[in-house]
Design an enzyme around this catalytic site. Sequence first.
Site, PDB file in Angstrom:
ATOM      1  N   GLU A  73      -6.135 -10.939  -1.346  1.00  0.00           N
ATOM      2  CA  GLU A  73      -6.951 -10.805  -0.125  1.00  0.00           C
ATOM      3  C   GLU A  73      -8.436 -10.787  -0.470  1.00  0.00           C
ATOM      4  OE1 GLU A  73      -5.603  -7.504   2.284  1.00  0.00           O
ATOM      5  OE2 GLU A  73      -3.493  -7.928   1.883  1.00  0.00           O
ATOM      6  N   GLU A 109       0.801  -1.233   0.000  1.00  0.00           N
ATOM      7  CA  GLU A 109       0.000   0.000   0.000  1.00  0.00           C
ATOM      8  C   GLU A 109       0.837   1.289   0.000  1.00  0.00           C
ATOM      9  OE1 GLU A 109      -2.722  -0.449   3.276  1.00  0.00           O
ATOM     10  OE2 GLU A 109      -3.679  -2.197   2.387  1.00  0.00           O
TER      11      GLU A 109
HETATM   12  C1  XIL Z   1      -6.347  -6.565   8.260  1.00  0.00           C
HETATM   13  C2  XIL Z   1      -6.620  -7.760   9.148  1.00  0.00           C
HETATM   14  O1  XIL Z   1      -7.465  -8.646   8.459  1.00  0.00           O
HETATM   15  C3  XIL Z   1      -7.249  -7.325  10.461  1.00  0.00           C
HETATM   16  O2  XIL Z   1      -7.369  -8.421  11.355  1.00  0.00           O
HETATM   17  C4  XIL Z   1      -6.390  -6.232  11.110  1.00  0.00           C
HETATM   18  O3  XIL Z   1      -7.038  -5.769  12.279  1.00  0.00           O
HETATM   19  C5  XIL Z   1      -6.176  -5.079  10.132  1.00  0.00           C
HETATM   20  O4  XIL Z   1      -5.582  -5.580   8.933  1.00  0.00           O
HETATM   21  N1  XIL Z   1      -4.931  -4.772   3.677  1.00  0.00           N
HETATM   22  C6  XIL Z   1      -3.954  -5.621   4.119  1.00  0.00           C
HETATM   23  C7  XIL Z   1      -4.223  -6.520   5.266  1.00  0.00           C
HETATM   24  O5  XIL Z   1      -2.888  -5.719   3.474  1.00  0.00           O
HETATM   25  O6  XIL Z   1      -3.076  -6.730   6.047  1.00  0.00           O
HETATM   26  C8  XIL Z   1      -5.332  -6.002   6.140  1.00  0.00           C
HETATM   27  O7  XIL Z   1      -5.615  -6.997   7.123  1.00  0.00           O
HETATM   28  C9  XIL Z   1      -6.551  -5.674   5.305  1.00  0.00           C
HETATM   29  C10 XIL Z   1      -6.234  -4.605   4.281  1.00  0.00           C
END
Ligand code: XIL
Length: 400
Positions: free
Chosen positions: A287, A182
């Site tokens: 994701e 990001e």
């Molecule tokens: C999220 C997790 O799923 C949560 O448990 C945590 O509280 C916050 O982060 N982008 C990403 C992930 O790259 O690491 C994030 O994961 C969601 C958005």
Amino acid sequence: MKQTINPAMNRYRRQFLRRVLSTAALGLVSGAAMPTRLLAGTTSGTVQAGGLAGLFAGDFKLGTALSNTTLLAQNPDTEALVAREFSAITAENAMKWEEIHPQAETWDWQRADHFVDFGQRHKMYTIGHTLVWHSQMPESVFVDQHGRLRPAAEVQKTMEDHIATLTDRYHGKIQAWDVVNEAVTDSGEWRKSHWYNTLGEGYFARAFHLAREADANAELLYNDYSMHLPAKRDFALEQITRFRRKGMPVDGVGMQAHVHLDDPALAELEASIEAIAAAGLDVHITELDVDVLPKAYDYMGAEISTNFEYSDELNPFPEALPQKVADELAFRYESLFKLFLKHRDKIRRVSLWGTTDGESWKNDWPVVGRTNYPLIFDREGQPKQAYYSVAGLKSGTQRG
Ligand code: XIL
């Protein structure tokens, strides 16, 4: 509350059952005996034949994220489910800086070790998430005890030590690293994070070089959300290409794909899959989840610092997902996987962001305390209609 079974769901089951039975007839089912309660229902059936990952084995890796709850062995059932259904794993939180390296001299390896060990035991494609990110960071990396910003040389050294320590420990056991997460805004600029503000854009390439020095074989990825946005995608690809020409090692780009039922459009996702591949990089869907709840506002990203106040209107399905929405969810998953299959030559992996609905971060983001249904296994770990719709896409094919 149990969901009623509609004809569409029966169709998905029939398709999948046909696939499993024909595979079994060819002797391809793992385990000699057929399960006695094969697909008896979404809340009580069992699924075999190498799980969903087995069905897609000739197309791409199929992954999930392991939550801390699972990793702390509080939920061995989820572990068994993951081992059965998936061929790739990402640590949802266990390797993030604030968890694994909360203070300068403190490393907490317990969950990450368990995660890597799980990957080794089950021969899974194991992804390290993530080396350099602006979120879930101890502030002390950037700010000293007097509240002053640390000088660039110090921050750079901290980054170098962090990457080296983490990649060394798991050398040879991690198949891909989300090296930088990001770094780009939705409008297509460098995100003005502490990393960027302190080190300038050079931190980006430096992180990839360090990861490659530590591990010559792991695939190195840039990972971001809303990568369907042309401005964001184009900027990210331009920077990666520019650095790459100067020798930066990078293998792929992760599209997080935290999507909704109706957006982004498949064509937007497709354009980015094609653009990433055209830049000579592997596409990783990193994701994937599908939010079925009303949008708190027209926010489509995944910037985790965003949060909205809870209201009942924003949480319309606290007991169960209405059949109509379950149908939409199954259709959305089916459409997404059709797209991924169409581009199987470009896509290295498709990972869901979690295994069961109960564990999903989408129950608490961007509004805390809702009941969401974004994944393909329900709160009991049973395959949902969405699972069967995805599996059904492979029902007419045979795996060699
Ligand atoms: C999220 C997790 O799923 C949560 O448990 C945590 O509280 C916050 O982060 N982008 C990403 C992930 O790259 O690491 C994030 O994961 C969601 C958005």
